[in-house]
Write a protein that holds these residues in place. Structure first.
Motif, PDB file in Angstrom:
ATOM      1  N   ALA A 161     127.407 -17.308  73.466  1.00 36.88           N
ATOM      2  CA  ALA A 161     127.014 -18.654  73.871  1.00 36.88           C
ATOM      3  C   ALA A 161     125.893 -19.234  73.022  1.00 36.88           C
ATOM      4  CB  ALA A 161     126.583 -18.643  75.337  1.00 36.88           C
ATOM      5  N   TRP A 162     125.505 -18.534  71.958  1.00 37.75           N
ATOM      6  CA  TRP A 162     124.463 -19.029  71.054  1.00 37.75           C
ATOM      7  C   TRP A 162     125.091 -19.440  69.718  1.00 37.75           C
ATOM      8  CZ3 TRP A 162     123.242 -14.757  74.198  1.00 37.75           C
ATOM      9  CH2 TRP A 162     122.168 -14.950  75.079  1.00 37.75           C
ATOM     10  N   SER A 163     124.388 -20.305  68.994  1.00 38.18           N
ATOM     11  CA  SER A 163     124.873 -20.707  67.683  1.00 38.18           C
ATOM     12  C   SER A 163     124.959 -19.481  66.768  1.00 38.18           C
ATOM     13  CB  SER A 163     123.931 -21.756  67.078  1.00 38.18           C
ATOM     14  OG  SER A 163     124.326 -22.062  65.759  1.00 38.18           O
ATOM     15  N   TRP A 164     126.112 -19.291  66.165  1.00 36.73           N
ATOM     16  CA  TRP A 164     126.365 -18.113  65.347  1.00 36.73           C
ATOM     17  C   TRP A 164     125.477 -18.074  64.111  1.00 36.73           C
ATOM     18  CZ3 TRP A 164     128.197 -13.578  66.123  1.00 36.73           C
ATOM     19  CH2 TRP A 164     128.709 -12.780  65.084  1.00 36.73           C
ATOM     20  N   ASP A 165     125.157 -19.228  63.560  1.00 34.78           N
ATOM     21  CA  ASP A 165     124.424 -19.298  62.298  1.00 34.78           C
ATOM     22  C   ASP A 165     122.950 -19.654  62.470  1.00 34.78           C
ATOM     23  OD1 ASP A 165     126.809 -18.796  60.807  1.00 34.78           O
ATOM     24  OD2 ASP A 165     127.381 -20.884  61.137  1.00 34.78           O
ATOM     25  N   ALA A 166     122.454 -19.651  63.706  1.00 38.83           N
ATOM     26  CA  ALA A 166     121.057 -20.014  63.980  1.00 38.83           C
ATOM     27  C   ALA A 166     120.225 -18.753  64.213  1.00 38.83           C
ATOM     28  CB  ALA A 166     120.986 -20.920  65.195  1.00 38.83           C
ATOM     29  N   PRO A 167     118.907 -18.861  64.147  1.00 42.48           N
ATOM     30  CA  PRO A 167     118.060 -17.699  64.454  1.00 42.48           C
ATOM     31  C   PRO A 167     118.343 -17.161  65.848  1.00 42.48           C
ATOM     32  CG  PRO A 167     116.753 -19.407  63.393  1.00 42.48           C
ATOM     33  CD  PRO A 167     118.106 -20.012  63.657  1.00 42.48           C
ATOM     34  N   TRP A 168     118.302 -15.852  65.971  1.00 42.30           N
ATOM     35  CA  TRP A 168     118.593 -15.182  67.225  1.00 42.30           C
ATOM     36  C   TRP A 168     117.558 -15.577  68.277  1.00 42.30           C
ATOM     37  CZ3 TRP A 168     121.332 -13.675  70.812  1.00 42.30           C
ATOM     38  CH2 TRP A 168     121.087 -12.577  71.638  1.00 42.30           C
ATOM     39  N   ALA A 169     118.045 -15.913  69.473  1.00 39.40           N
ATOM     40  CA  ALA A 169     117.186 -16.443  70.528  1.00 39.40           C
ATOM     41  C   ALA A 169     116.102 -15.460  70.956  1.00 39.40           C
ATOM     42  CB  ALA A 169     118.040 -16.833  71.735  1.00 39.40           C
ATOM     43  N   PHE A 170     116.354 -14.155  70.796  1.00 39.56           N
ATOM     44  CA  PHE A 170     115.405 -13.156  71.274  1.00 39.56           C
ATOM     45  C   PHE A 170     114.726 -12.400  70.121  1.00 39.56           C
ATOM     46  CE2 PHE A 170     118.544 -13.541  74.775  1.00 39.56           C
ATOM     47  CZ  PHE A 170     117.686 -14.040  75.747  1.00 39.56           C
ATOM     48  N   ASN A 171     114.626 -13.045  68.977  1.00 46.33           N
ATOM     49  CA  ASN A 171     113.868 -12.431  67.887  1.00 46.33           C
ATOM     50  C   ASN A 171     112.447 -12.096  68.337  1.00 46.33           C
ATOM     51  OD1 ASN A 171     115.711 -12.286  65.769  1.00 46.33           O
ATOM     52  ND2 ASN A 171     115.217 -14.323  64.983  1.00 46.33           N
ATOM     53  N   ALA A 172     111.988 -10.896  67.984  1.00 45.84           N
ATOM     54  CA  ALA A 172     110.591 -10.543  68.216  1.00 45.84           C
ATOM     55  C   ALA A 172     109.706 -11.321  67.248  1.00 45.84           C
ATOM     56  CB  ALA A 172     110.401  -9.040  68.025  1.00 45.84           C
ATOM     57  N   PRO A 173     108.421 -11.443  67.551  1.00 40.93           N
ATOM     58  CA  PRO A 173     107.521 -12.138  66.614  1.00 40.93           C
ATOM     59  C   PRO A 173     107.631 -11.563  65.211  1.00 40.93           C
ATOM     60  CG  PRO A 173     106.398 -11.707  68.685  1.00 40.93           C
ATOM     61  CD  PRO A 173     107.716 -10.992  68.770  1.00 40.93           C
ATOM     62  N   GLY A 174     107.848 -12.442  64.253  1.00 40.91           N
ATOM     63  CA  GLY A 174     107.984 -12.014  62.865  1.00 40.91           C
ATOM     64  C   GLY A 174     109.410 -11.758  62.430  1.00 40.91           C
ATOM     65  N   GLU A 175     110.363 -11.605  63.383  1.00 45.61           N
ATOM     66  CA  GLU A 175     111.764 -11.389  63.017  1.00 45.61           C
ATOM     67  C   GLU A 175     112.420 -12.711  62.637  1.00 45.61           C
ATOM     68  OE1 GLU A 175     113.321  -7.437  65.398  1.00 45.61           O
ATOM     69  OE2 GLU A 175     113.680  -9.406  66.297  1.00 45.61           O
ATOM     70  N   THR A 176     113.345 -12.654  61.706  1.00 48.75           N
ATOM     71  CA  THR A 176     114.020 -13.871  61.234  1.00 48.75           C
ATOM     72  C   THR A 176     115.542 -13.736  61.249  1.00 48.75           C
ATOM     73  OG1 THR A 176     113.897 -13.106  58.933  1.00 48.75           O
ATOM     74  CG2 THR A 176     112.083 -14.489  59.740  1.00 48.75           C
ATOM     75  N   GLN A 177     116.086 -12.680  61.886  1.00 50.87           N
ATOM     76  CA  GLN A 177     117.527 -12.474  61.809  1.00 50.87           C
ATOM     77  C   GLN A 177     118.287 -13.581  62.542  1.00 50.87           C
ATOM     78  OE1 GLN A 177     118.848  -8.804  63.620  1.00 50.87           O
ATOM     79  NE2 GLN A 177     117.586  -9.075  65.440  1.00 50.87           N
TER      80      GLN A 177
END
Length: 345
Positions: free
Chosen positions: A255-271
Motif C-alpha cells: 500500500a506504499w509507493s514502490w519508488d518512494a522512501p520506505w515509510a519506516f526508515n530509521a534515522p539516517g536510512e534512505t532505502q
C-alpha cells in the motif's frame, strides 16, 4: 522426463467496480485464470503436462463487503467513509451481530455482518477456478472471522467477530483444503482496521503432488519487523521451513509507493520501498532456509478510495545457501500481469 511444476503469480489490477457483485468479481478473476490455462504446457491430446499452482494476491477480496452498496459509497473519498455508509445500510444485520457477539469495535461488527457474502464470493469464485481449470489455487485473502461451519463449504456462520486477514487454498477438485490467517499485522495499515492476528502454530502445511505447500500472507514473509514497537513479530518463513515446506505462496498487497522512501526508515536510512522489499523480505530470507525451494509472490495493483496498491509480482527459487534467483518479475508494478515459470519438482 524430469517431473515439472507450473508456477503462476496472478497480478490483478482492481477497481471499485470489480466488487459490484459476486458475478463481476468472479468474471475478472476467471478471465485471469483463463490466461493461466492458456500458458500451461500440454501434451499431444491437450492435457496439461504438469501440476500447477496459481497464487492470487493479498486483499483481493477485501472490498467484497461493498457488494450491493456501490451506489452508496462511490463518492466516498476514504475507506472509513465507505464503511460508515455500508454500516448504516446494514443496521439490522449489525444489531443481530452485536447481540450475538458484542464485538468491541464497529469494524469487527461490520466484518462479521457481511462475512457470509464475502465468504461465498471468495469460495465460489476460487473453488470454481480451481475445479474448472485443474489448478491448486491460493486465493489471495479477504477479511473474515472464523467460519463455524468449517472451511470447505460456501455456507457461512461467523464463530465470533474476531476478524483475520484470511487466505483459502483450493485443490484441483475445488475443495478448500487449508485456511491461513495472517500472523503479523502491518503497523498503520492493519492495526487500524481492528483485525486480529493469527497464530504461527496454526499455519497449515499441505501435502501436494509437488511437495509440501505453505502460505505466508505478505508481512509474514519478512525476516524482521518494520518498527521497533513490535515485540511479538514472528519470522514465519523459518517456522514453515522447519516443518518441511518446499513451496511457499506469499500473497501480497503493497500500500506504499514502490519508488518512494520506505515509510519506516530509521534515522539516517534512505532505502526505497522497492529496496526494502528485497533487503528485508522473502528474497533475503530464502537464503537462510533449508527446505523451501520456490516462492510465489503475487501483488495486488490498482485500488479504491484512499487505497492504492503497487509492486511487481515475483517468482523466486533458492538453489543453495546464499543463492536465490528471481525466475520471473512483472515489468509493470502498477499494471495487470500473469507470471509463469515451469520448474523441476
Amino acid at each position: 522426463m524430469t517431473p515439472s511444476l507450473d508456477l503462476f503469480a496472478i497480478q490483478p489490477r482492481v477497481t471499485l467496480d470489480d466488487h459490484a457483485s459476486q458475478e463481476t468479481f468472479a468474471s475478472h478473476h476467471r478471465a485471469l485464470a483463463a490466461r493461466v490455462d492458456a500458458l500451461r504446457p500440454r501434451d499431444a491430446s491437450g492435457r496439461p503436462l504438469n501440476p500447477a499452482l496459481a497464487v492470487w494476491p493479498e486483499m483481493v477480496g477485501a472490498a467484497l463487503g461493498l457488494m450491493g452498496h456501490l451506489s452508496r459509497v462511490r463518492r466516498r473519498k476514504t475507506t472509513n467513509g465507505a464503511l460508515t455508509r455500508v454500516a448504516l445500510a446494514e443496521w439490522r444485520g449489525m444489531l443481530r451481530t452485536w447481540s450475538a457477539f458484542h464485538p468491541p469495535t464497529l469494524e469487527e461488527c461490520l466484518y462479521a455482518t457481511v462475512a457470509p457474502r464475502v465468504h461465498r464470493a471468495m469460495y465460489e469464485t476460487f473453488s470454481g477456478i480451481a475445479r474448472d481449470f485443474g489448478l491448486w489455487v491460493v486465493a489471495g485473502s479477504a477479511l473474515l472471522p472464523t467460519n463455524r461451519l468449517g472451511p470447505d463449504t460456501p455456507e457461512y456462520e461467523p464463530a465470533g467477530a474476531r476478524t483475520f486477514n484470511t487466505s483459502y487454498t483450493f485443490s484441483p477438485d475445488g475443495h478448500c483444503v487449508a485456511v491461513t490467517r495472517k500472523v503479523n499485522l502491518v503497523p498503520t495499515q492493519e492495526d487500524v482496521l481492528h483485525l486480529s492476528p493469527g497464530r504461527p502454530e496454526d499455519l497449515p502445511v499441505l501435502d501436494t503432488p509437488f511437495g509440501k505447500l505453505g502460505t505466508l500472507i505478505c508481512y509474514d514473509g519478512f525476516r524482521e519487523p518494520h518498527t521497533s514497537g513490535e515485540p511479538y513479530f514472528v519470522p514465519c518463513a523459518q517456522y514453515l521451513d522447519a516443518l518441511g515446506v518446499e513451496v511457499l505462496a506469499q500473497p501480497s498487497a503493497n500500500a506504499w509507493s514502490w519508488d518512494a522512501p520506505w515509510a519506516f526508515n530509521a534515522p539516517g536510512e534512505t532505502q526505497l520501498r522497492s529496496e526494502q522489499w528485497f533487503n528485508e523480505g522473502l528474497f533475503t530470507q530464502l537464503r537462510t532456509l533449508k527446505r523451501v525451494r520456490y516462492a510465489v509472490n503475487p501483488q495486488l495493483t490498482g485500488g479504491f478510495f484512499d487505497n492504492t496498491f503497487e509492486a511487481p509480482s515475483l517468482i523466486l527459487e533458492r538453489r543453495g545457501p546464499d543463492d536465490v534467483h528471481v525466475l520471473a518479475q512483472s515489468a509493470d508494478p502498477r499494471g495487470e500481469d500473469v507470471l509463469h515459470v515451469t520448474v523441476p519438482r
